[in-house]
Design an enzyme around this catalytic site. Structure first.
Site, mmCIF file in Angstrom:
data_model
loop_
_atom_site.group_PDB
_atom_site.id
_atom_site.type_symbol
_atom_site.label_atom_id
_atom_site.label_comp_id
_atom_site.label_asym_id
_atom_site.label_seq_id
_atom_site.Cartn_x
_atom_site.Cartn_y
_atom_site.Cartn_z
ATOM 1 N N HIS A 1 -2.158 -2.754 -17.311
ATOM 2 C CA HIS A 1 -3.116 -2.172 -17.720
ATOM 3 C C HIS A 1 -3.316 -0.377 -17.539
ATOM 4 O O HIS A 1 -3.561 0.131 -18.531
ATOM 5 C CB HIS A 1 -4.062 -2.620 -17.648
ATOM 6 N N HIS B 1 -11.986 7.078 -7.371
ATOM 7 C CA HIS B 1 -12.590 5.462 -7.628
ATOM 8 C C HIS B 1 -11.709 4.830 -6.167
ATOM 9 O O HIS B 1 -10.682 4.895 -5.833
ATOM 10 C CB HIS B 1 -12.224 4.507 -8.153
#
Length: 315
Positions: free
Chosen positions: A115, A181
Site C-alpha cells: 500500500h 507515526h
C-alpha cells in the site's frame, strides 16, 4: 522537461477506521486537491518513491533503496494487486545514470510493492496502471538506515536525470509515507523467534488468512491508539510541521543533521518514511526553484499518523 511533485501520507486504515467527520472531510478535500493538481499537470511518467512494510522487502536482503524494472502489487489492505505499468526502459536508464552519479543502486526485476506505493496511485488515478511508472523503494522501517544526506543526494540525482534525460516528458514525482507515526510494525531487535523468521522472509506471500490476521492487528491497534489505549509513541505535530517547512523552503540541507535514532525517539519508528518526501523534494529542487502550491496537515490518531499532503511545481 517539466517536473511536478505530490507527497502524501498514506495509511492502510483509510477504509477501516472512522475519524471525526470534519477530519475525514479535510483529508478527502486534500485528496481532491491533489487529484485536480495532477489532472491539470497530466504527466507522461510517474516516478513513485515509496516504502515497504515487510511485504516486498525483508531482512534476508534489505537494500537502502531499489529501482523496479518490473513490479507487482501484493494487494494488502484492499489495495490493487497485480502488475504495475512500469516504464522498464526508463527505469533501466535511470539506474545506469544514478550509478554514474555515484549512487550504488539495487535493482529488482520483479519488485513487490504494498500500500505504501500503491495507495497514492489509487487515490490520484483510481488505478495504479493509469500512467507509466518507475517504482523506487526506500527502506523506511528496517534499521540500519542510510544517513538522510544520502537520501537527499539520491533525490538530487533523480532530478538531474529527469532534467537531462527526459527533456520532452512531463514527470510527476510522488513521495509517499510518514509523517510522525509508530504503528505496530515489528522491530528486529525485539522480535520473537516467530516474528524474526517472518522478517527474514517468512512473511513473504502470505495466505489470505495470515494477511487478514496481520491486518486486523493493525486495525485494532489504531482503534486503541485513538482511544488513548496502548499508546506506544504519540504523534509529533511540531516535528512534522518543521519538516514540511524545511521541504517547502527549497534548502533541504538542515535535514542532513537529523539522525535515525533521534527521528525514532521524537517521531516514532515509522517516521523514517519521510525519506520518500525528502528524495522527492530533492529531485524537484535539482531541476530548479519550486513553490508549494498546496499543503495540508493534520495529526490523526485514527490513522496513527501525522497526516500531510503537498503539491509543488517548478517556478
Amino acid at each position: 522537461m517539466t517536473l511536478a511533485l505530490v507527497t502524501m501520507s498514506h495509511s492502510p486504515l483509510l477504509e477501516y477506521v472512522n475519524p471525526p467527520a470534519d477530519v475525514k472531510a479535510g483529508v478527502d478535500a486534500a485528496f481532491d486537491a491533489v487529484r485536480a493538481f495532477v489532472t491539470d499537470f497530466d504527466p507522461d511518467l510517474v516516478i513513485n518513491i515509496g516504502p515497504d512494510h515487510y511485504n516486498g522487502f525483508f531482512y534476508d536482503i534489505m537494500p537502502p533503496f531499489c529501482i523496479g524494472y518490473d513490479a507487482v502489487g501484493v494487494g494488502d489492505f484492499g489495495t490493487q494487486a497485480g502488475p504495475l505499468n512500469v516504464a522498464t526502459d526508463t527505469a533501466r536508464a535511470l539506474t545506469e545514470f544514478l550509478m554514474q552519479e555515484g549512487i550504488d543502486m539495487t535493482v529488482s526485476l520483479r519488485m513487490e510493492v504494498d500500500h505504501g506505493a500503491v495507495q497514492p496511485m489509487e487515490i490520484i488515478y483510481g488505478d495504479f496502471t493509469a500512467k507509466p511508472v518507475v517504482p523506487i523503494f526506500i527502506n523506511s522501517v528496517a534499521p540500519p538506515f542510510t544517513p538522510l544526506k544520502r537520501i537527499r543526494e539520491l533525490g538530487e540525482a533523480i532530478g538531474r536525470f529527469a532534467s537531462t534525460e527526459l527533456p520532452d516528458q512531463k514527470v510527476l514525482l510522488i513521495g509517499s509515507g510518514g509523517l510522525s507515526h509508530e504503528p505496530p510494525v515489528p522491530q528486529i531487535a525485539t522480535a520473537t523467534p516467530e516474528v524474526r523468521a517472518s522478517l527474514l522472509g517468512g512473511g513473504r506471500h502470505l495466505t489470505p488468512e495470515a494477511r487478514d490476521a496481520r491486518q486486523q492487528r493493525v486495525i485494532s491497534a489504531a482503534k486503541d491508539f485513538a482511544a488513548g489505549i496502548n499508546v506506544v509513541k504519540p504523534l509529533a505535530p511540531e516535528w512534522d510541521q518543521e519538516l514540511m517547512r524545511i521541504l517547502a523552503s527549497g534548502d533541504l540541507s538542515p535535514i542532513d543533521a537529523w539522525t535515525p535514532d533521534e527521528m525514532s525517539e521524537i517521531a516514532g519508528n515509522s517516521s523514517h518514511e519521510v525519506r520518500t518526501w525528502i528524495a522527492a523534494y530533492a529531485a524537484l529542487g535539482a531541476a530548479g526553484p519550486y513553490t508549494v502550491q498546496y499543503s495540508f496537515y493534520k495529526p490523526i490518531p485514527e490513522y496513527i499518523a501525522g497526516f500531510g499532503v503537498t503539491a509543488a511545481t517548478l517556478d
